[in-house]
Design a protein around this motif. Structure first.
Motif, PDB file in Angstrom:
ATOM      1  N   LEU A  89       8.251   2.431  -4.937  1.00  0.00           N
ATOM      2  CA  LEU A  89       7.083   3.270  -4.672  1.00  0.00           C
ATOM      3  C   LEU A  89       7.271   4.122  -3.421  1.00  0.00           C
ATOM      4  CD1 LEU A  89       4.283   0.647  -5.408  1.00  0.00           C
ATOM      5  CD2 LEU A  89       4.787   2.696  -6.771  1.00  0.00           C
ATOM      6  N   ALA A  90       8.156   3.690  -2.525  1.00  0.00           N
ATOM      7  CA  ALA A  90       8.403   4.418  -1.283  1.00  0.00           C
ATOM      8  C   ALA A  90       9.290   5.629  -1.545  1.00  0.00           C
ATOM      9  CB  ALA A  90       9.054   3.490  -0.256  1.00  0.00           C
ATOM     10  N   GLY A  91       9.343   6.535  -0.572  1.00  0.00           N
ATOM     11  CA  GLY A  91      10.227   7.684  -0.693  1.00  0.00           C
ATOM     12  C   GLY A  91       9.662   8.884   0.028  1.00  0.00           C
ATOM     13  N   ASN A  92      10.363   9.995  -0.062  1.00  0.00           N
ATOM     14  CA  ASN A  92       9.908  11.226   0.573  1.00  0.00           C
ATOM     15  C   ASN A  92       8.552  11.632   0.004  1.00  0.00           C
ATOM     16  OD1 ASN A  92      12.163  11.557   2.236  1.00  0.00           O
ATOM     17  ND2 ASN A  92      13.309  12.618   0.636  1.00  0.00           N
ATOM     18  N   GLY A  93       7.643  11.991   0.889  1.00  0.00           N
ATOM     19  CA  GLY A  93       6.316  12.394   0.453  1.00  0.00           C
ATOM     20  C   GLY A  93       5.334  11.258   0.361  1.00  0.00           C
ATOM     21  N   GLY A 140      -8.711   4.947  -3.525  1.00  0.00           N
ATOM     22  CA  GLY A 140      -8.672   6.314  -3.031  1.00  0.00           C
ATOM     23  C   GLY A 140      -7.533   7.080  -3.675  1.00  0.00           C
ATOM     24  N   LYS A 141      -6.735   7.750  -2.861  1.00  0.00           N
ATOM     25  CA  LYS A 141      -5.607   8.511  -3.402  1.00  0.00           C
ATOM     26  C   LYS A 141      -4.323   7.696  -3.442  1.00  0.00           C
ATOM     27  CE  LYS A 141      -4.111  10.653   0.963  1.00  0.00           C
ATOM     28  NZ  LYS A 141      -3.794  11.935   1.630  1.00  0.00           N
ATOM     29  N   GLY A 142      -4.410   6.397  -3.099  1.00  0.00           N
ATOM     30  CA  GLY A 142      -3.223   5.556  -3.054  1.00  0.00           C
ATOM     31  C   GLY A 142      -3.274   4.398  -4.033  1.00  0.00           C
ATOM     32  N   ILE A 143      -2.211   3.614  -4.020  1.00  0.00           N
ATOM     33  CA  ILE A 143      -2.061   2.457  -4.901  1.00  0.00           C
ATOM     34  C   ILE A 143      -1.801   1.217  -4.059  1.00  0.00           C
ATOM     35  CG2 ILE A 143      -0.578   1.350  -6.626  1.00  0.00           C
ATOM     36  CD1 ILE A 143      -2.319   3.453  -7.864  1.00  0.00           C
ATOM     37  N   VAL A 144      -2.509   0.159  -4.390  1.00  0.00           N
ATOM     38  CA  VAL A 144      -2.279  -1.161  -3.806  1.00  0.00           C
ATOM     39  C   VAL A 144      -1.703  -2.058  -4.884  1.00  0.00           C
ATOM     40  CG1 VAL A 144      -3.438  -3.247  -2.971  1.00  0.00           C
ATOM     41  CG2 VAL A 144      -4.062  -1.018  -2.034  1.00  0.00           C
ATOM     42  N   VAL A 161       0.875  -1.169   0.000  1.00  0.00           N
ATOM     43  CA  VAL A 161       0.000   0.000   0.000  1.00  0.00           C
ATOM     44  C   VAL A 161       0.912   1.218   0.000  1.00  0.00           C
ATOM     45  CG1 VAL A 161      -1.761   1.297   1.237  1.00  0.00           C
ATOM     46  CG2 VAL A 161      -1.810  -1.210   1.298  1.00  0.00           C
ATOM     47  N   THR A 162       0.640   2.154  -0.896  1.00  0.00           N
ATOM     48  CA  THR A 162       1.435   3.381  -0.965  1.00  0.00           C
ATOM     49  C   THR A 162       0.487   4.572  -1.041  1.00  0.00           C
ATOM     50  OG1 THR A 162       3.134   2.185  -2.225  1.00  0.00           O
ATOM     51  CG2 THR A 162       3.315   4.585  -2.142  1.00  0.00           C
ATOM     52  N   ILE A 163       0.659   5.519  -0.119  1.00  0.00           N
ATOM     53  CA  ILE A 163      -0.217   6.684  -0.048  1.00  0.00           C
ATOM     54  C   ILE A 163       0.640   7.947  -0.016  1.00  0.00           C
ATOM     55  CG2 ILE A 163      -1.961   7.888   1.330  1.00  0.00           C
ATOM     56  CD1 ILE A 163      -2.840   5.199   2.415  1.00  0.00           C
ATOM     57  N   ALA A 217       2.406   5.716 -10.470  1.00  0.00           N
ATOM     58  CA  ALA A 217       2.985   4.575  -9.766  1.00  0.00           C
ATOM     59  C   ALA A 217       3.881   3.763 -10.687  1.00  0.00           C
ATOM     60  CB  ALA A 217       1.877   3.695  -9.190  1.00  0.00           C
ATOM     61  N   VAL A 218       3.432   3.543 -11.907  1.00  0.00           N
ATOM     62  CA  VAL A 218       4.233   2.758 -12.852  1.00  0.00           C
ATOM     63  C   VAL A 218       5.537   3.483 -13.161  1.00  0.00           C
ATOM     64  CG1 VAL A 218       4.308   1.812 -15.192  1.00  0.00           C
ATOM     65  CG2 VAL A 218       2.237   1.576 -13.824  1.00  0.00           C
ATOM     66  N   ARG A 219       5.480   4.789 -13.272  1.00  0.00           N
ATOM     67  CA  ARG A 219       6.716   5.552 -13.513  1.00  0.00           C
ATOM     68  C   ARG A 219       7.654   5.436 -12.318  1.00  0.00           C
ATOM     69  NH1 ARG A 219       2.821   9.425 -15.387  1.00  0.00           N
ATOM     70  NH2 ARG A 219       2.771   9.479 -17.674  1.00  0.00           N
ATOM     71  N   ARG A 220       7.103   5.491 -11.093  1.00  0.00           N
ATOM     72  CA  ARG A 220       7.941   5.340  -9.909  1.00  0.00           C
ATOM     73  C   ARG A 220       8.576   3.946  -9.874  1.00  0.00           C
ATOM     74  NH1 ARG A 220       7.936   9.018  -6.014  1.00  0.00           N
ATOM     75  NH2 ARG A 220       8.561   7.513  -4.418  1.00  0.00           N
ATOM     76  N   LEU A 221       7.861   2.962 -10.387  1.00  0.00           N
ATOM     77  CA  LEU A 221       8.407   1.606 -10.455  1.00  0.00           C
ATOM     78  C   LEU A 221       9.516   1.485 -11.502  1.00  0.00           C
ATOM     79  CD1 LEU A 221       5.079  -0.437 -10.220  1.00  0.00           C
ATOM     80  CD2 LEU A 221       6.863  -0.324  -8.481  1.00  0.00           C
TER      81      LEU A 221
END
Length: 206
Positions: free
Chosen positions: A88-92, A66-70, A24-26, A37-41
């Motif tokens: 997907l993790a990181g600052n923000g 919602g505003k996140g990605i599972v 889960v990434t929010i 999300a795909v770009r972050r991947l």
């Protein structure tokens, strides 16, 4: 109330198969879209495929919640695939990862910006001169619950650790892994894009 959440996940685990990895990434603000999300991947959003069956395609399924990605990965819970979803993790962002396999191993990881926490089961993280619960980080408020998921010399574990981890992720993220989420529309990044061979568990010895 929290006991009910743990119990619900305990009932659900039998339906989740022999192994899976769940993230889960929010974002702290705004929304994280599927394309973002795909770009972050590290991939081109054009690689996303429409609705499919992740259990047979071997891809990584992405759900907008919602505003996140599972993400759900039914093919491999190995380090190579975790290295992909860790992007997907990181600052923000607040990011949670949970993996379970047929051998009973559970791993939970979280990153809140720069802060990290992790848990391994059935053997806790062993780092000299550091108590293993010191590595819980964002999970620290749930220490009593998580510690109850480990066998002691006197008794078996009081709770199923994987169910407890799923309950913690729900409490922290507000996102529930349930049949409704699993049945909702999703997109798939195929194995050919991920560049990771499918995980084939070793045959059991009867």
């Amino acid at each position: 109330m929290f006991d009910e959440i743990v119990a619900r996940y305990g009932d659900m685990l039998d339906r989740l198969g022999d192994f899976f990895a769940y993230t889960v990434t929010i974002p702290d603000s705004g929304a994280l879209t599927l394309d973002d999300a795909v770009r972050r991947l590290g991939f081109d959003p054009a690689a996303l495929q429409g609705p499919g069956e992740p259990q047979t395609s071997g891809g990584l399924s992405l759900h907008q919640v919602g505003k996140g990605i599972v993400t759900l990965d039914w093919t491999s819970s190995g380090d190579d695939r975790k290295q992909v979803t860790d992007r997907l993790a990181g600052n923000g962002f607040r990011h949670w990862y949970l993996a379970f396999d047929i051998e009973g191993n559970t791993i939970m990881y979280a990153r809140y910006g720069e802060g990290e926490g992790y848990l391994e089961h059935p053997e806790p993280v062993d780092i000299p001169f550091t108590h293993w619960t010191d590595h819980f980080g964002p999970f620290s408020p749930y220490t009593d619950l998580l510690v109850a998921g480990y066998d002691s010399e006197e008794a078996e574990a009081a709770v199923d650790i994987t169910a407890a981890c799923l309950a913690v992720i729900e409490a922290e993220s507000g996102i529930r892994l349930d049949d409704e989420l699993l049945a909702a529309p999703y997109s798939v990044l195929p194995l050919s894009v991920l560049g990771c061979p499918p995980h084939v568990p070793a045959p059991r010895e009867d």
